[in-house]
Scaffold this motif. Structure first.
Motif, PDB file in Angstrom:
ATOM      1  N   ARG A   7      24.957  68.162 -36.008  1.00  0.00           N
ATOM      2  CA  ARG A   7      24.869  68.702 -34.650  1.00  0.00           C
ATOM      3  C   ARG A   7      23.724  67.950 -33.994  1.00  0.00           C
ATOM      4  NH1 ARG A   7      25.056  74.197 -33.448  1.00  0.00           N
ATOM      5  NH2 ARG A   7      25.073  73.369 -31.334  1.00  0.00           N
ATOM      6  N   ASP A  26      20.089  69.549 -25.796  1.00  0.00           N
ATOM      7  CA  ASP A  26      21.387  69.257 -26.399  1.00  0.00           C
ATOM      8  C   ASP A  26      21.748  67.800 -26.092  1.00  0.00           C
ATOM      9  OD1 ASP A  26      21.844  69.504 -23.726  1.00  0.00           O
ATOM     10  OD2 ASP A  26      23.706  70.624 -23.922  1.00  0.00           O
ATOM     11  N   ILE A  70      20.659  72.546 -34.530  1.00  0.00           N
ATOM     12  CA  ILE A  70      20.599  71.084 -34.371  1.00  0.00           C
ATOM     13  C   ILE A  70      19.951  70.499 -35.620  1.00  0.00           C
ATOM     14  CG2 ILE A  70      19.451  69.266 -33.070  1.00  0.00           C
ATOM     15  CD1 ILE A  70      20.441  70.514 -30.656  1.00  0.00           C
TER      16      ILE A  70
END
Length: 131
Positions: A7, A26, A70
């Protein structure tokens, strides 16, 4: 052993003489996941741009990013640029190293310092800064 799915996020590191800011977003760069600065880690103004507060800021940001899911980042390092310094401050390299040690996989490191294509006048006027 099954390969863990990556991720990916972006770690923006702004590093000047006076401070280091670690901002993890992100992959689009629009959604902030964690943002910490050297000034948040110390109560002494003269220490904000030093390596140790930068390491602590990067560690807290990495922990928050891992908690959000993440596990890999593209690192973008930025110095003040423009008509100021084009070299990142003391905290940039320790911050990158701390992100890696905290468990985030670093996919790439890129310098995104703004470099003028023409001439920008330095502040201070014709006779310079008078002290």
């Amino acid at each position: 052993m099954a390969e863990k799915k990556l991720r990916v996020g972006i770690a923006w590191i702004y590093s000047s003489i006076n401070n280091t800011i670690v901002h993890i977003t992100d992959i689009t760069g629009s959604e902030t996941i964690a943002r910490y600065s050297g000034g948040m880690m110390t109560d002494k103004d003269r220490l904000k741009g030093k390596p140790y507060p930068a390491m602590r800021a990067a560690k807290k940001a990495a922990e928050e990013a891992l908690a959000a899911g993440i596990n890999a980042v593209h690192v973008r390092v930025r110095a003040p640029g423009g008509n100021r310094s084009f070299m990142p401050g003391q905290g940039a390299q320790p911050a990158i190293r701390t992100l890696a040690r905290a468990g985030l996989k670093i996919l790439s490191i890129e310098d995104v310092t703004p470099i003028p294509t023409d001439h920008q006048r330095k502040p201070g006027g014709r006779r310079g800064r008078r002290v």
